[in-house]
Design a protein around this motif. Structure first.
Motif, short mmCIF file in Angstrom:
data_model
loop_
_atom_site.label_atom_id
_atom_site.label_comp_id
_atom_site.label_asym_id
_atom_site.label_seq_id
_atom_site.Cartn_x
_atom_site.Cartn_y
_atom_site.Cartn_z
N TYR A 158 0.85 -1.19 0.00
CA TYR A 158 0.00 0.00 0.00
C TYR A 158 0.89 1.24 0.00
CZ TYR A 158 -3.27 3.57 1.54
OH TYR A 158 -4.01 4.71 1.64
N LEU A 159 0.73 2.03 -1.02
CA LEU A 159 1.46 3.30 -1.11
C LEU A 159 0.44 4.42 -1.21
CD1 LEU A 159 4.08 2.29 -3.81
CD2 LEU A 159 4.46 2.43 -1.36
N LYS A 160 0.55 5.40 -0.33
CA LYS A 160 -0.34 6.55 -0.44
C LYS A 160 0.04 7.32 -1.70
CE LYS A 160 -1.63 7.26 4.29
NZ LYS A 160 -1.82 8.22 5.38
N VAL A 161 -0.98 7.67 -2.46
CA VAL A 161 -0.73 8.36 -3.73
C VAL A 161 -0.41 9.82 -3.42
CG1 VAL A 161 -1.74 9.02 -5.94
CG2 VAL A 161 -2.26 6.80 -4.94
N ASN A 162 0.75 10.26 -3.91
CA ASN A 162 1.14 11.66 -3.78
C ASN A 162 1.41 12.22 -5.17
OD1 ASN A 162 3.68 10.70 -4.51
ND2 ASN A 162 4.37 10.54 -2.39
N ASP A 163 1.91 13.42 -5.25
CA ASP A 163 2.13 14.05 -6.56
C ASP A 163 3.14 13.29 -7.43
OD1 ASP A 163 0.36 16.03 -5.94
OD2 ASP A 163 1.89 17.45 -5.24
N PHE A 164 4.11 12.65 -6.82
CA PHE A 164 5.11 11.91 -7.58
C PHE A 164 4.54 10.59 -8.11
CE2 PHE A 164 8.57 8.78 -7.78
CZ PHE A 164 9.35 9.39 -8.76
N ILE A 165 3.81 9.88 -7.27
CA ILE A 165 3.30 8.55 -7.64
C ILE A 165 2.05 8.63 -8.51
CG2 ILE A 165 2.35 6.42 -6.66
CD1 ILE A 165 4.13 6.79 -4.29
N SER A 166 1.32 9.72 -8.45
CA SER A 166 0.03 9.85 -9.12
C SER A 166 0.03 9.48 -10.62
CB SER A 166 -0.51 11.26 -8.92
OG SER A 166 -1.75 11.40 -9.54
N PRO A 167 0.97 9.97 -11.45
CA PRO A 167 0.93 9.58 -12.87
C PRO A 167 1.13 8.08 -13.08
CG PRO A 167 2.49 11.39 -12.53
CD PRO A 167 2.02 10.94 -11.19
N PHE A 168 2.00 7.48 -12.29
CA PHE A 168 2.23 6.04 -12.43
C PHE A 168 1.01 5.25 -11.98
CE2 PHE A 168 6.37 8.06 -11.62
CZ PHE A 168 6.99 7.78 -12.84
N GLN A 169 0.35 5.71 -10.93
CA GLN A 169 -0.86 5.04 -10.47
C GLN A 169 -1.96 5.17 -11.51
OE1 GLN A 169 -1.32 3.06 -7.77
NE2 GLN A 169 -3.25 2.62 -8.75
N ASP A 170 -2.03 6.31 -12.20
CA ASP A 170 -3.02 6.48 -13.27
C ASP A 170 -2.79 5.47 -14.40
OD1 ASP A 170 -4.25 8.53 -11.92
OD2 ASP A 170 -3.21 10.12 -13.02
N ILE A 171 -1.54 5.22 -14.73
CA ILE A 171 -1.22 4.25 -15.78
C ILE A 171 -1.66 2.86 -15.36
CG2 ILE A 171 0.66 3.09 -17.01
CD1 ILE A 171 2.13 5.83 -16.93
N TYR A 202 -4.53 0.74 -17.35
CA TYR A 202 -4.18 -0.44 -18.13
C TYR A 202 -4.06 -1.72 -17.30
CZ TYR A 202 -3.17 3.06 -21.61
OH TYR A 202 -3.28 4.09 -22.49
N GLY A 203 -4.10 -1.62 -15.99
CA GLY A 203 -3.97 -2.79 -15.14
C GLY A 203 -2.53 -3.19 -14.98
#
Length: 108
Positions: free
Chosen positions: A84-97, A101-102
């Motif tokens: 579990y990683l809290k989504v922050n400004d750095f992680i957000s684009p990667f989490q969107d991908i 796309y899964g």
């Protein structure tokens, strides 16, 4: 055609969505344990979010008018919790991908 949330779709597409939704609902319900009239399920959530989960359960009870018994028991177990990683400004684009796309499954 049928109007669903402002979009015109065919009856076939509408029923395909309906059947997919029902199938997912029954798959999730089959994961619950049943005892008499009680359905019990287990989940993992971060300790920081336990209060918001409790509020969500009580809100569900008020909204639906039914009875939802909430038993939140924090217990130790030998299993490792999921990553579990809290989504922050750095992680957000990667989490969107990943959300779009899964996860890639590579079978060697």
């Amino acid at each position: 055609t049928n109007c669903v949330e402002g979009y015109e779709v065919s009856y076939i597409q509408f029923y395909m969505w309906y059947l997919e939704k029902e199938k997912l609902l029954y798959q999730k319900m089959n994961m619950l344990k049943g005892e008499n009239l009680l359905l019990r399920g287990y989940c993992w959530c971060p300790i920081d979010d336990a209060d918001s989960v409790a509020e969500l359960l009580s809100g569900f009870q008020k909204k639906r008018g039914g009875t939802v018994a909430k038993f939140m028991k924090i217990q130790e177990h030998p299993l490792n919790p999921p990553t579990y990683l809290k989504v922050n400004d750095f992680i957000s684009p990667f989490q969107d991908i990943v959300s779009t796309y899964g996860l890639s499954l590579i079978h060697i």
